[in-house]
Structure formats: structure tokens, C-alpha cells
Design an enzyme around this catalytic site. Structure first.
Site, PDB file in Angstrom:
ATOM      1  N   ASP A 106       0.830  -1.209   0.000  1.00 44.27           N
ATOM      2  CA  ASP A 106       0.000   0.000   0.000  1.00 44.27           C
ATOM      3  C   ASP A 106       0.867   1.263   0.000  1.00 44.27           C
ATOM      4  O   ASP A 106       1.990   1.264   0.515  1.00 44.27           O
ATOM      5  CB  ASP A 106      -0.916  -0.027   1.234  1.00 44.27           C
ATOM      6  N   ASN A 147     -11.029  -2.579  -5.305  1.00 51.97           N
ATOM      7  CA  ASN A 147     -10.238  -1.704  -6.178  1.00 51.97           C
ATOM      8  C   ASN A 147     -10.869  -1.535  -7.568  1.00 51.97           C
ATOM      9  O   ASN A 147     -10.517  -0.611  -8.303  1.00 51.97           O
ATOM     10  CB  ASN A 147      -8.791  -2.209  -6.324  1.00 51.97           C
TER      11      ASN A 147
END
Ligand code: IPE
Ligand code: IPE
Ligand code: MG
Length: 236
Positions: free
Chosen positions: A15, A63
Site C-alpha cells: 500500500d 479496487n
């Protein structure tokens, strides 16, 4: 420095790519490109340290809700990596696997994934698993659906089903649960990743953004893991 007690399975929630790019006044995709370099570095470090399974959360079911342009570029990046890194997998004896909701990926990407999976099927120094279009709740639900079908005419079989049997219906069947889960970029949450499989996993959070997470950072996580006392609810 010598590292003791190497985790068999290291998993990473990669991330912070977008923030890394933003800090440099660049487009988010630039962070994803640089993040691909971290994948290579960590894979090499994992092989060198004797880790047997390295799994990477590359794209979640959630996502898909990002802007279409970013999603497209991420899928293109995945495609390019598969094409360009064949040598890396073969030279380092790494088996490649993609797990997730494969039905949502394009036919051409699925074909490229199948090709690399087949080509590397005999490699056994390390298995690298890319979680693509994956979410933990999706995984548990698809397992429950397969189970329902399998046992619809066999209530007694269903009754004697055990936890280890359920493992076999998840997409991670046959893969040991992660010993260590790393998340970069300062976020301290699981974001619907391996919910069932992380029941007793050690968590390691770092503020370092994924494009900056390279071999030294990977090794630091392994050193920290070696200090952990895993009790599994028991008393030492
Ligand atoms: C991780 O970086 C990569 C993916 C989730 C695909 P992000 O894109 O989430 O980067 P941040 O969190 O916005 O910085
Ligand atoms: C988690 O990162 C998913 C991946 C790394 C692939 P996100 O950036 O999507 O997670 P949230 O939205 O901050 O929880
Ligand atoms: Mg993020």
C-alpha cells in the site's frame, strides 16, 4: 546479520503507491510502476532468506471501484510484468500463482497468467502468489457455495466437516496460512484481505510507502518476526 526463525509464508498488503507518486507531484500510476520494482526486490530477498511462500495483495475486489483509467493501467502493468519477468521466475526457481476472482479479469490477462503458471509449475524454491481481484469475504462465500453443492445430498458428510476441511474450499487450498503479514504506508487494517487465513498470523505495520519498501525493509520485518512469541492461545 543472521536471521533466525524464518517465516514459511510472508504476505504483504502493498500500500501507498498513490501517496508516493503524489509526494513527487506525479500521477498515481507512476507509484504503481515504482512499486513493481519493490515486488522484484522483495521476491529476491525472500528467496535469499529461504521464505517458501511470498504472497502479495495486488488488487482487491474493492479496487474495481477506482477510476477506470487507473484500473486499466494497473491491469496493463500486470500484463507487462508477466511478459517481462518470465526470466526472473525461471532463474530464481519461483512458481507463480494468481488467486482471486479470475472471472473478472480480461481473457487476454487470464491467458497470460495461465501461461506463466504452467511454465513455472515445476519450480519449487519459492511460490509467489499474486492476489488479484481478491477479497476475503468473496473467498469465504465462494468456498461456502462450493461446499453447499458438494454436500447437498449428504447431510451426514456435512455434519462431520471440520475446519481443516473448509480450508480446502478456499482459493488458498494447499497453501499454508501466512506466518507474517506486512502492511506498508501506515494503514493498520486488513482491508478485506485473507480473513480466514490470518487467524493466527503475526502483523507488521510500517509507515514506509510500498515503492520504498526494498530488501533492507523486508529483512527488517523478518528480524522483527523472529522476536515474536507465537502462543496460539496456550501458555508457555
Ligand atoms: C497500493 O497503493 C496499490 C493498490 C491498491 C492497487 P495505493 O494505490 O492504494 O496507494 P495509496 O494508498 O493511494 O497511497
Ligand atoms: C488494499 O489497499 C488493497 C491492496 C493493497 C491491493 P487499498 O489502498 O485498496 O486499501 P484501503 O482502501 O486503504 O483500505
Ligand atoms: Mg491504498
Amino acid at each position: 546479520m543472521e536471521i533466525k526463525r524464518i517465516p514459511r509464508h510472508v504476505s504483504i498488503i502493498m500500500d501507498g503507491n498513490g501517496r508516493w507518486a503524489k509526494q513527487r507531484g506525479k500521477e498515481r500510476i507512476y507509484g504503481h510502476f515504482e512499486g513493481a520494482e519493490s515486488v522484484r526486490a522483495c521476491a529476491e530477498a525472500a528467496v535469499e532468506e529461504g521464505v517458501r511462500y511470498l504472497s502479495l495483495f495486488a488488487f482487491s475486489e474493492e479496487n474495481w471501484g477506482r477510476p477506470e483509467e487507473e484500473v486499466m493501467k494497473l491491469m496493463d502493468l500486470m500484463m507487462d510484468s508477466i511478459k517481462n519477468e518470465v526470466g526472473t521466475f525461471m532463474d530464481n526457481d519461483i512458481r507463480f500463482l494468481v488467486l482471486g476472482n479470475r472471472a473478472r479479469l480480461s481473457p487476454s490477462l487470464n491467458k497470460a497468467i495461465d501461461g506463466l503458471e504452467q511454465m513455472t509449475a515445476g519450480n519449487d524454491r519459492m511460490t509467489m502468489i499474486i492476489f488479484l481481484s481478491y477479497s476475503g469475504k468473496w473467498d469465504i462465500l465462494q468456498a461456502a457455495k462450493k461446499l453447499a453443492l458438494r454436500y447437498k445430498d449428504d447431510p451426514e458428510g456435512l455434519d462431520s466437516l471440520e475446519i481443516k476441511d473448509f480450508d480446502n474450499y478456499l482459493v488458498t487450498a494447499g497453501i499454508p496460512d501466512p506466518d507474517l503479514l506486512i502492511r506498508t504506508s501506515g494503514e493498520e487494517r486488513i482491508s478485506n484481505y485473507l480473513l480466514w487465513q490470518c487467524a493466527y498470523t503475526e502483523f507488521y505495520f510500517t509507515d514506509i510507502l510500498w515503492p520504498d519498501f526494498r530488501k533492507n525493509e523486508f529483512r527488517a520485518a523478518l528480524e522483527e518476526y523472529a522476536q515474536r512469541d507465537r502462543r496460539y492461545g496456550k501458555v508457555k
